[in-house]
Scaffold this motif. Structure first.
Motif: not given
Length: 479
Positions: A219, A221, A303, A305, A320-324, A326-328
């Motif tokens: 995975h 991102v 982010t 993060l 990784i606890p999120f996917i693309q 989810d990010l902004e």
């Protein structure tokens, strides 16, 4: 993971330790004689002196660092950036000693550590690259012919290095031979490898890099871009996120390219893919840095993060606890590298005693710091004291917060890049986003600064004279 040895010094060592502490992980500091009183030493749970002040007698002693880690029963080693962070042999040795290396494996480091090997690895994905050679060049006559075919100006670059070392811009065939010899000599001295190659020189590029994260489950991102075009001697001084020139469409395109670069070497961990962006918004793959970047805080701020926390979790086998999707991007962030350098003397190091050293504070200010008042800046290492980071809901707010923070940062005893940061943040080209990697050469040459200072002095004198004549006139008695 219960205990991490941080194989670094200064602000990055302290920054890693703070995240480890937040995660409930104990830390081990290693230090040289010059750093015995450094903040990272006192902050760590345990600390061990590993040698004399020069880095080749301390921070570059991989075997000794691994021995300390094993003796103190550490589970992992975080290399930070610089020193051993991109040393494939060290990464292999850490793993061979049943320790976790918080970074990519040796295979990825080796491939991306050589610019020609990196270009070969990413060819499969049709990622745009600057026209140039695919193999190291030794024969001067052959190299000249290739340079003429590519077309001047061209760039001679060290295959094994970065940071501007072993790099020469060649404007015409007459100066080609001497510049090639200089590039090879500098590359051999800096990296132990004199291999060089040729690229077309892009005259006015922007330097854009994409932060990526990849776990061991395939995975990957990207965490958007950082604008790194304000540089001196091909090395960054001011970075920001996001860039003022990337459209959402171009951001997605460059992000996808960065992910493909990571996949090309089976990358695992946090890494950065660097690109050049020309004035027509064409981007070209430059290199991949297989470590945490100095400028990672601006990405963290936009982010929300913690990249070090994610590094540790990925190295510990977590996904990784999120996917693309989810990010902004939220707001805007700037970073000024606060170097002990004299900006008006070609940014030469300025070492000495920090007789005054007071950090700025504020809701929208972050300082990743490595020094305290009363410490001496040593001559043995990179002269960065700290990283000054500011945030704003808009770019204008982030710039204003940076100017206020620069004004609140008090340093006596050494020259620093704080005045340079102030100059940049007040400059029209930067404020409007109309700049590239030639900013320093175009606007900050000492003779240009002197000329501007003279002009300001003349204007001030004329204003004072006008006011004086006005005052005299008012004092005259009426007839």
């Amino acid at each position: 993971m219960q205990k991490i040895l941080v194989a670094n010094r200064g602000e990055i060592a302290l920054r890693i330790m703070k995240t480890a502490k937040k995660m409930g992980i104990k830390t081990v500091a290693v230090f040289s004689e010059a750093d015995r009183e450094s903040p990272h030493v006192t902050y760590a749970d345990e600390a061990v002196c590993i040698g004399e002040s020069p880095s080749n007698q301390s921070y570059l002693l991989g075997d000794k660092i691994i021995k300390v880690a094993k003796n103190l029963k550490a589970d992992a080693i975080h290399p930070g950036y610089g020193f051993l962070s991109e040393n494939a042999e060290f990464a292999e040795q850490v793993k061979a000693n049943q320790l976790i290396f918080i970074g990519p494996d040796a295979h990825a480091i080796k491939i991306m550590g050589n610019k020609l090997a990196a270009k070969e690895a990413v060819k499969f994905y049709n990622i745009p690259m600057v026209p140039g050679t695919e193999d190291p060049l030794d024969d001067i006559a052959e190299a000249k012919a290739i340079a003429e075919k590519i077309g001047f100006p061209i760039l001679i670059k060290a295959a094994a290095g970065g940071g501007g070392k072993g790099m020469r811009i060649v404007k015409n065939i007459q100066e080609f031979e001497i510049q090639m010899e200089r590039a090879k000599s500098e590359a051999l001295s800096a990296f132990g490898d004199g291999s060089v190659f040729i690229e077309k020189y892009i005259a006015s590029p922007r330097h854009i890099e994409i932060q990526i994260l990849a776990d061991s489950f395939g995975h990957t991102v990207h965490l958007f871009e950082r604008e790194c075009s304000i540089q001196r001697r091909h090395q960054k001084v001011i970075e920001e996120a996001p860039s003022t020139v990337l459209t959402p469409k171009l951001r997605d395109k460059m992000g996808d390219a960065a992910i493909h670069v990571a996949k090309a070497c089976n990358y695992v961990g946090a890494g950065t893919v660097e690109f050049l962006l020309d004035d027509q918004n064409n981007f070209y793959f430059l290199e991949m840095n297989t470590r945490l970047q100095v400028e990672h805080p601006v990405t963290e701020i936009i982010t929300g993060l913690d990249l070090v926390e994610l590094q540790i979790k990925i190295a510990n086998g977590e996904d990784i606890p999120f996917i693309q999707a989810d990010l902004e991007i939220s707001g805007h962030a700037l970073e000024l590298r606060v170097y002990a350098e004299d900006p008006l003397n070609n940014f030469l190091p300025s070492v000495g005693l920090l007789s005054t050293y007071k950090l700025p504070k504020g809701d929208y200010v972050r300082v990743d710091n490595g020094y305290t008042q009363g410490m001496t800046v040593p001559i043995y290492y990179d002269p960065m004291l700290a990283k000054l980071i500011t945030y704003g809901a808009t770019r204008e707010e982030a710039i204003l917060n940076m100017l206020n923070a620069i004004n609140d940062y008090k340093i006596d005893g050494v020259e620093t890049t704080l005045p340079f940061g102030e100059f940049v943040c007040n400059h029209h080209a930067f404020r409007t986003g109309n700049f590239d990697t030639n900013f320093v050469n175009m606007y900050y040459a000492p003779e240009l600064i002197d000329k501007a200072t003279e002009k300001e002095a003349r204007i001030a004198a004329l204003i004072a004279l006008k006011q004086y004549l006005k005052d005299i006139n008012q004092l005259k008695l009426p007839n």
